[in-house]
Design a protein around this motif. Structure first.
Motif, PDB file in Angstrom:
ATOM      1  N   ARG A  47      -1.101   0.650  -4.832  1.00  0.00           N
ATOM      2  CA  ARG A  47      -2.225   1.046  -3.977  1.00  0.00           C
ATOM      3  C   ARG A  47      -3.413   1.537  -4.799  1.00  0.00           C
ATOM      4  N   GLU A  48      -3.132   2.378  -5.798  1.00  0.00           N
ATOM      5  CA  GLU A  48      -4.193   2.915  -6.635  1.00  0.00           C
ATOM      6  C   GLU A  48      -4.439   2.062  -7.872  1.00  0.00           C
ATOM      7  N   ASN A  75       3.221   1.826  -2.078  1.00  0.00           N
ATOM      8  CA  ASN A  75       3.538   2.068  -3.483  1.00  0.00           C
ATOM      9  C   ASN A  75       2.278   2.562  -4.195  1.00  0.00           C
ATOM     10  N   ARG A  76       2.277   3.818  -4.663  1.00  0.00           N
ATOM     11  CA  ARG A  76       1.069   4.395  -5.259  1.00  0.00           C
ATOM     12  C   ARG A  76       0.576   3.590  -6.452  1.00  0.00           C
ATOM     13  N   LYS A  77       1.469   3.125  -7.303  1.00  0.00           N
ATOM     14  CA  LYS A  77       1.060   2.366  -8.485  1.00  0.00           C
ATOM     15  C   LYS A  77       0.302   1.101  -8.103  1.00  0.00           C
ATOM     16  N   THR A 132      -6.429   9.011  -6.457  1.00  0.00           N
ATOM     17  CA  THR A 132      -7.166   8.411  -5.339  1.00  0.00           C
ATOM     18  C   THR A 132      -8.654   8.689  -5.477  1.00  0.00           C
ATOM     19  N   ASP A 153      -1.416  12.589  -6.972  1.00  0.00           N
ATOM     20  CA  ASP A 153      -1.658  11.657  -5.873  1.00  0.00           C
ATOM     21  C   ASP A 153      -3.092  11.771  -5.369  1.00  0.00           C
ATOM     22  N   ARG A 168       0.813  -1.217   0.000  1.00  0.00           N
ATOM     23  CA  ARG A 168       0.000   0.000   0.000  1.00  0.00           C
ATOM     24  C   ARG A 168       0.851   1.274   0.000  1.00  0.00           C
ATOM     25  N   ASP A 220       1.014   6.268 -14.244  1.00  0.00           N
ATOM     26  CA  ASP A 220       1.487   6.958 -13.042  1.00  0.00           C
ATOM     27  C   ASP A 220       2.569   7.970 -13.403  1.00  0.00           C
TER      28      ASP A 220
END
Length: 402
Positions: free
Chosen positions: A119-120, A115-117, A143, A139, A113, A127
């Protein structure tokens, strides 16, 4: 929550059609929902919302489940098990979920979670492009674009008003909320199949995101004017223009797809609209004939659609960076070509459902610096962001011809 095997199986089948067969999510879900007429609204809602949620977070769930595409049947069941566990529910005692490592699923979520790539749940290229285009805003925006979209109605002012429609919907047990930013909009408090109501079949409303409803207003069409909707599609914004014009004047709605124009014609009958003329674009003759004759022009340009990912989460997996490069060229071509129909003193609105400046401000700036845009001046522009404004992401720019 109590889970029913046949509903989860239907979800698995829909996921197979979307991920493995490349079907569009909305079409795959609609086909699955026709499978059993005994399913009630709650059953149908479970299949649709669960499918969309897993599509939305495909990369995250696949990583946690340790499965890769093309997904086998057991892989798709694993994706549903991850969904159930992460939603905080107990797994049913079914063969498909035998020996599912519940604790490991929760632990793996904690690992990824950050890591944005992951998590999202977005492709690497998207990204990277998002950061390049929006910087720190990306960011928050991605979301917000992963949240489920609200159902928003637009009251058809040719037949009703917001207050009357809101009252009539109560009789259908559909509760709504108004928002002063969007004068024609009613936002559903809970999701419901409003298409089955008599109010819809009688043409009292259309389903249209609140942000989308601002675009026709941005053009500010007047009764009696001649307006062109250059990329009309199925006509959501065209119908709004007609209502604002009180069915007076003329709207020429063009598109390159006859099937979309046929759908627009069907919707005009339901809405009680009779000032729209549809024209299929097969050459540049239509534009040449209308040169300098339109009071207003709406260009709802084809785009990446990144502002409406909440409604089309499967677009994350279908989009490619090459397509975005190609569509930018198309956007500029449309601006250069269609702008010729605007008469002196007329108004043009360029709009997209993208939140990337390269499809929006950059395109407008390029046009205004070109020979075709020399007679236009920018009056105003604005971007709607999901994280800030609460609805879909849109861009719109209004230009006046000198």
């Amino acid at each position: 929550m109590r889970f029913h095997h046949n509903l989860v199986q239907a979800t698995v089948d829909a996921l197979h059609n979307i991920f493995n067969d490349g079907k569009y999510a909305d079409q795959a879900i609609q086909k699955i929902l026709k499978r059993d007429t005994r399913w009630g609204s709650r059953d149908r809602g479970f299949i649709a919302e669960t499918t969309y949620d897993i599509v939305r977070y495909k990369r995250l769930y696949a990583s946690i489940a340790n499965v890769n595409e093309p997904f086998k049947q057991e892989d798709l069941w694993r994706l549903t098990s991850v969904w159930i566990v992460l939603k905080g529910y107990d797994l049913p005692a079914w063969d498909e979920y035998y020996n599912t490592p519940v604790r490991r699923i929760r632990g793996k979520l904690d690992e990824v979670r950050k890591n944005r790539k992951m998590r999202e749940s977005i492709p690497d290229w998207m990204d990277e492009m998002g950061v390049k285009e929006l910087g720190s805003l990306w960011d928050q925006e991605i979301t917000a674009l992963n949240k489920q979209a609200s159902v928003v109605l637009r009251a058809n002012s040719l037949k009703t008003d917001v207050a009357s429609l809101k009252e009539k919907l109560v009789g259908e047990e559909v509760m709504t909320t108004t928002d002063e930013r969007f004068p024609d909009a009613l936002i559903l408090n809970e999701r419901a199949n409003v298409f089955r109501t008599k109010l819809f079949t009688d043409g009292l409303f259309e389903v249209q995101d609140a942000g989308s409803q601002l675009i026709a207003s941005y053009l500010d069409p007047k009764p009696g004017e001649r307006i062109m909707d250059a990329c009309a599609g199925a006509g959501g914004k065209t119908l709004h223009l007609a209502a604002m014009m009180e069915n007076k004047g003329q709207i020429i709605a063009t598109d390159i797809y006859q099937s979309k124009l046929n759908e627009l014609k069907r919707r005009t009958r339901r809405a009680g609209v009779h000032n729209i003329e549809t024209r299929l674009l097969e050459s540049t003759k239509t534009i040449k004939k209308l040169a300098g004759k339109m009071d207003g022009l709406l260009i709802d340009a084809p785009c990446s659609g990144l502002g409406v990912l909440r409604r089309n989460p499967d677009a994350k997996w279908k989009l490619q960076p090459e397509f975005i490069d190609k569509i930018k060229a198309t956007q500029q071509e449309i601006l250069q070509s269609y702008s010729r129909v605007v008469k002196s003193g007329g108004t043009m609105v360029y709009a997209t459902c993208s939140i990337f400046p390269s499809e929006n401000e950059v395109q407008v700036d390029t046009f205004l610096k070109s020979e075709a845009g020399a007679d236009f001046e920018l009056e105003d522009s604005q971007t709607l962001y999901a994280h800030r404004d609460g609805f879909d992401g849109f861009f719109m720019a209004r230009m006046k011809k000198k």
